[in-house]
Design an enzyme around this catalytic site. Structure first.
Site, PDB file in Angstrom:
ATOM      1  N   HIS A   1      46.043  49.677  33.398  1.00 58.60           N
ATOM      2  CA  HIS A   1      45.136  49.060  34.376  1.00 58.60           C
ATOM      3  C   HIS A   1      45.012  50.049  35.535  1.00 58.60           C
ATOM      4  O   HIS A   1      45.912  50.160  36.358  1.00 58.60           O
ATOM      5  CB  HIS A   1      45.758  47.748  34.833  1.00 58.60           C
ATOM      6  CG  HIS A   1      44.949  47.000  35.837  1.00 58.60           C
ATOM      7  ND1 HIS A   1      44.792  45.633  35.785  1.00 58.60           N
ATOM      8  CD2 HIS A   1      44.265  47.396  36.925  1.00 58.60           C
ATOM      9  CE1 HIS A   1      44.040  45.239  36.795  1.00 58.60           C
ATOM     10  NE2 HIS A   1      43.711  46.294  37.502  1.00 58.60           N
TER      11      HIS A   1
ATOM     12  N   VAL B   1      45.700  43.872  48.220  1.00 57.31           N
ATOM     13  CA  VAL B   1      47.103  43.869  48.649  1.00 57.31           C
ATOM     14  C   VAL B   1      47.644  45.298  48.629  1.00 57.31           C
ATOM     15  O   VAL B   1      48.294  45.747  49.562  1.00 57.31           O
ATOM     16  CB  VAL B   1      47.945  42.983  47.704  1.00 57.31           C
ATOM     17  CG1 VAL B   1      49.434  43.148  47.981  1.00 57.31           C
ATOM     18  CG2 VAL B   1      47.518  41.523  47.811  1.00 57.31           C
TER      19      VAL B   1
ATOM     20  N   ARG C   1      36.968  43.110  48.174  1.00 53.95           N
ATOM     21  CA  ARG C   1      37.815  42.852  49.353  1.00 53.95           C
ATOM     22  C   ARG C   1      38.786  44.006  49.537  1.00 53.95           C
ATOM     23  O   ARG C   1      38.919  44.834  48.641  1.00 53.95           O
ATOM     24  CB  ARG C   1      38.609  41.567  49.095  1.00 53.95           C
ATOM     25  CG  ARG C   1      39.581  41.769  47.941  1.00 53.95           C
ATOM     26  CD  ARG C   1      40.386  40.560  47.556  1.00 53.95           C
ATOM     27  NE  ARG C   1      41.407  40.922  46.592  1.00 53.95           N
ATOM     28  CZ  ARG C   1      41.237  40.889  45.262  1.00 53.95           C
ATOM     29  NH1 ARG C   1      40.084  40.482  44.757  1.00 53.95           N
ATOM     30  NH2 ARG C   1      42.190  41.271  44.431  1.00 53.95           N
TER      31      ARG C   1
ATOM     32  N   ARG D   1      55.957  44.726  45.639  1.00 55.09           N
ATOM     33  CA  ARG D   1      55.675  43.453  46.302  1.00 55.09           C
ATOM     34  C   ARG D   1      56.969  42.633  46.330  1.00 55.09           C
ATOM     35  O   ARG D   1      57.534  42.328  45.264  1.00 55.09           O
ATOM     36  CB  ARG D   1      54.596  42.684  45.546  1.00 55.09           C
ATOM     37  CG  ARG D   1      53.267  43.415  45.486  1.00 55.09           C
ATOM     38  CD  ARG D   1      52.211  42.517  44.930  1.00 55.09           C
ATOM     39  NE  ARG D   1      50.956  43.224  44.666  1.00 55.09           N
ATOM     40  CZ  ARG D   1      49.791  42.591  44.531  1.00 55.09           C
ATOM     41  NH1 ARG D   1      49.744  41.255  44.608  1.00 55.09           N
ATOM     42  NH2 ARG D   1      48.691  43.269  44.297  1.00 55.09           N
TER      43      ARG D   1
HETATM   44  C1  MV4 Z   1      42.568  42.722  29.897  1.00 53.11           C
HETATM   45  C2  MV4 Z   1      43.617  43.433  29.283  1.00 53.11           C
HETATM   46  C3  MV4 Z   1      43.425  43.908  27.988  1.00 53.11           C
HETATM   47  N1  MV4 Z   1      42.247  43.689  27.344  1.00 53.11           N
HETATM   48  N2  MV4 Z   1      41.421  42.519  29.236  1.00 53.11           N
HETATM   49  C4  MV4 Z   1      42.721  41.263  33.663  1.00 53.11           C
HETATM   50  C5  MV4 Z   1      43.187  40.683  34.943  1.00 53.11           C
HETATM   51  C6  MV4 Z   1      44.477  41.351  35.205  1.00 53.11           C
HETATM   52  N3  MV4 Z   1      45.408  40.578  35.976  1.00 53.11           N
HETATM   53  C7  MV4 Z   1      45.028  41.639  33.858  1.00 53.11           C
HETATM   54  N4  MV4 Z   1      43.908  41.866  33.072  1.00 53.11           N
HETATM   55  C8  MV4 Z   1      43.844  42.425  31.846  1.00 53.11           C
HETATM   56  N5  MV4 Z   1      42.701  42.247  31.159  1.00 53.11           N
HETATM   57  C9  MV4 Z   1      41.259  42.996  27.966  1.00 53.11           C
HETATM   58  N6  MV4 Z   1      40.090  42.802  27.337  1.00 53.11           N
HETATM   59  C10 MV4 Z   1      44.818  43.653  29.993  1.00 53.11           C
HETATM   60  C11 MV4 Z   1      44.929  43.156  31.279  1.00 53.11           C
HETATM   61  C12 MV4 Z   1      46.165  43.451  31.999  1.00 53.11           C
HETATM   62  C13 MV4 Z   1      47.366  42.798  31.653  1.00 53.11           C
HETATM   63  C14 MV4 Z   1      47.391  41.809  30.667  1.00 53.11           C
HETATM   64  C15 MV4 Z   1      48.589  41.202  30.355  1.00 53.11           C
HETATM   65  C16 MV4 Z   1      49.766  41.565  30.990  1.00 53.11           C
HETATM   66  C17 MV4 Z   1      49.752  42.511  31.968  1.00 53.11           C
HETATM   67  C18 MV4 Z   1      48.546  43.133  32.327  1.00 53.11           C
HETATM   68  C19 MV4 Z   1      48.531  44.119  33.331  1.00 53.11           C
HETATM   69  C20 MV4 Z   1      47.335  44.715  33.679  1.00 53.11           C
HETATM   70  C21 MV4 Z   1      46.144  44.399  33.009  1.00 53.11           C
END
Ligand code: MV4
Length: 453
Positions: free
Chosen positions: A208, A295, A292, A338
Site C-alpha cells: 500500500h 494522520v 484531507r 501510532r
Molecule cells: C485492497 C487490497 C488488496 N486488493 N484492495 C483498502 C483500504 C485499506 N485500509 C486497505 N485496503 C486494501 N485494499 C484490493 N483490491 C489490500 C488492501 C490493504 C490491506 C488489506 C488487508 C490487510 C492489510 C492491508 C494493508 C494495506 C492495504
C-alpha cells in the site's frame, strides 16, 4: 492571510493545526465537547467554544454548533483536520455559503473522491491504471458472480461511499461472494446511508503505497514523495514510513507523475493523497484518493522539510506554492508509530483512563505529536490513538534504531498501549529486511487477524 481560524477537531491533530497557526501569526479558536474541557487543544487555543456533550454526533459532527462557534468568534476559515467533518462535502459547502474558507479542496473534489467508484472511473478515463474489477456499481449477486468469474478469486467487495477499508469484505469462492455481497450492502447502508458496492480483484500480497500531493489555486500541483502504509491491522494503519523500502526508483518516479496527473484530472487544490497498490509483479494500481491531511503526514514533513499544515493554510489563503517539483528532494528515512490506548493482549480493546506516570521520548530526530500530558484522563468517547511517535534517521537502519530506542523511553503508566506491538514489528526479521506487505500483520499475529468472509 487569515487572522483567525477555527479548528473543527480535537486531539493531536487539533494541537498540530494550532501550532501551525501560531507560527503563521494566526489566532485560533478551539471547539470542544464537555468531555474535552481539560484537553490540550483547548488550553493552547486563543479562544474556545463548547459545542456540546461528549458524543461526536452531538459535538464534533454537530455542523450547526460548529458554524455557530465560527460565526460568534468571527473566524475567516475552518480547518477540519482528519476524520469527523474533514471529508464531508456538505460541511465544505456550508462553510462556503457562510463565507468561511474551508481549508481543503473544493466540495466537488471531496464529493468526487468520496465516491470510490466515480474516482476510479475518472482515473481510468485519463489512462491511470486502476485495480481490475467492475466498471460500475454491482447491483445484483448475479452480476458479482459474473465479474468474479472473469477476474478470478480472491475478490474484494467495497462500499462506494466507504474507503480506508470501511465496508470491505474479501471472498475466495462463489458461496462466500454471495454472503459477502449482502453483508457489505447492508453494512454500507447502515454506515454510509448508501448501499452501493463495487468489486475488485483482491491482491493478497501487495504493498500500500500512497503519494502526498499539494496543489495551489493557480493549478500548480507537486508531489512530495511516497509513504508505505502496508502495516495495517483491520484496516487501521499502525506504522508508516518513507521512503518505501526497496521500491524500484523508476516505478517510484512513474507513480509520482501519475499522482500529479490524477490530481490535475480532478482540478485538485490543497493537500491530498493518492493511494496505490503495488502487486508482486511491480505493477501499480490506483485504489482511492483522500481529500484531507492524513494522520501520517509527519513522515513526509520529516524528509522534505515542508510543514504540510502551514502549506494548507497558505494555499487556502490564495498564496501560490513557494516550491516546484524540482525543489522536492526528500532526505533520510522517517517512520511513524501510532500509539493507541488499546490492549494488544486483549484483542486491542480500547483502554481509556488516567495517565499517572508519563515520560515522552526525545533526542535527536525524535518527534511526538500528541495531546496527552501527566494527569490527563483519556476519554472513552473518541478514537483510541493518543500519540504519534515519529523518528527521522539518515537511513532506514538508523530510523529503526531511533524508533526502538524512543519506544523504550516512552512511559505511559498505567495505560495499556500498542507500544509492545510496535516493538515486536520493529524486531521482526521480515520487517527489518524491508519485506513489508499488506499481509504482514496477519502473519505476525496469526490467522486470528485474517479479515475475510
Ligand atoms: C485492497 C487490497 C488488496 N486488493 N484492495 C483498502 C483500504 C485499506 N485500509 C486497505 N485496503 C486494501 N485494499 C484490493 N483490491 C489490500 C488492501 C490493504 C490491506 C488489506 C488487508 C490487510 C492489510 C492491508 C494493508 C494495506 C492495504
Amino acid at each position: 492571510m487569515f487572522s483567525k481560524i477555527l479548528i473543527a477537531n480535537r486531539g493531536e491533530i487539533a494541537v498540530r493545526i494550532i501550532r501551525a497557526c501560531k507560527e503563521l501569526g494566526i489566532r485560533t479558536v478551539a471547539v470542544y465537547s464537555e468531555a474535552d474541557a481539560n484537553a490540550l487543544h483547548v488550553r493552547f487555543a486563543d479562544e474556545s467554544v463548547c459545542i456540546g456533550p461528549p458524543p461526536s454526533s452531538e459535538s464534533y459532527l454537530n455542523i450547526p454548533g460548529i458554524i455557530s462557534a465560527a460565526e460568534i468568534s468571527d473566524v475567516e476559515a475552518i480547518h477540519a483536520g482528519y476524520g469527523f467533518l474533514a471529508e464531508n462535502p456538505h460541511f465544505a459547502e456550508i462553510c462556503q455559503s457562510c463565507q468561511i474558507k474551508f481549508i481543503g479542496p473544493s466540495p466537488e473534489s471531496i464529493r468526487l473522491m468520496g465516491d470510490k467508484m466515480a474516482a476510479k472511473t475518472l482515473m481510468k478515463k485519463v489512462g491511470i491504471p486502476v485495480i481490475p474489477g467492475s466498471d460500475a456499481i454491482v447491483k445484483t449477486k448475479e452480476e458479482a458472480l459474473k465479474i468474479a468469474k472473469k477476474i478470478k478469486y480472491p475478490i474484494v467487495l467495497k462500499a462506494v461511499a466507504g474507503g480506508g477499508g470501511k465496508g470491505m469484505r474479501v471472498a475466495h469462492n462463489d458461496v462466500r461472494l454471495v454472503s459477502a455481497f449482502y453483508t457489505v450492502q447492508s453494512e454500507a447502508e447502515n454506515a454510509f446511508d448508501n448501499p452501493d458496492i463495487y468489486i475488485e480483484k483482491y491482491f493478497e500480497r501487495s504493498r500500500h503505497i500512497e503519494f502526498q500531493i499539494i496543489g495551489d489555486e493557480t493549478g500548480r500541483i507537486v508531489h512530495l514523495g511516497e509513504r508505505d502504509c502496508s502495516i495495517q491491522r483491520r484496516h487501521q494503519k499502525l506504522l508508516e514510513e518513507t521512503p518505501a523500502a526497496g521500491l524500484d526508483p523508476k516505478l517510484k518516479r512513474k507513480m509520482g507523475e501519475v499522482a500529479v496527473k490524477a490530481a490535475k484530472a480532478a482540478n485538485y487544490v490543497n493537500v491530498g493523497t493518492l493511494e496505490f497498490l503495488v502487486d508482486e509483479e511491480n505493477q501499480f494500481y490506483f485504489m482511492e484518493m483522500n481529500t484531507r491531511i492524513q494522520v501520517e503526514h509527519p513522515v513526509t514533513e520529516m524528509v522534505t522539510g515542508i510543514d504540510l499544515v502551514k502549506e494548507q493554510i497558505r494555499v487556502a489563503a490564495g498564496e501560490k506554492l513557494s516550491f516546484k517539483q524540482d525543489d522536492i528532494k526528500p532526505a533520510g528515512h522517517a517512520i511513524e508509530c501510532r500509539i493507541n490506548a488499546e490492549d494488544p493482549d486483549n484483542n486491542f480493546m480500547p483502554c481509556p483512563g488516567k495517565i499517572v506516570n508519563f515520560y515522552q521520548p526525545g533526542g535527536f530526530g525524535v518527534r511526538i505529536d500528541t495531546d496527552i500530558y501527566p494527569g490527563y484522563t483519556i476519554p472513552s468517547f473518541y478514537d483510541s490513538m493518543i500519540a504519534k511517535l515519529i523518528v527521522h534517521g539518515k537511513n532506514r537502519h538508523e530510523a529503526i534504531q531511533k524508533m526502538q530506542r524512543a519506544l523504550d523511553e516512552f512511559i505511559l503508566e498505567p495505560i495499556k498501549t500498542t507500544i509492545p506491538l510496535h516493538k515486536k514489528i520493529l524486531q521482526n526479521p521480515t520487517f527489518l529486511k524491508g519485506k513489508v506487505y499488506t499481509n504482514f500483520v496477519e502473519e505476525l499475529l496469526g490467522t486470528s487477524e485474517k479479515v475475510t468472509v
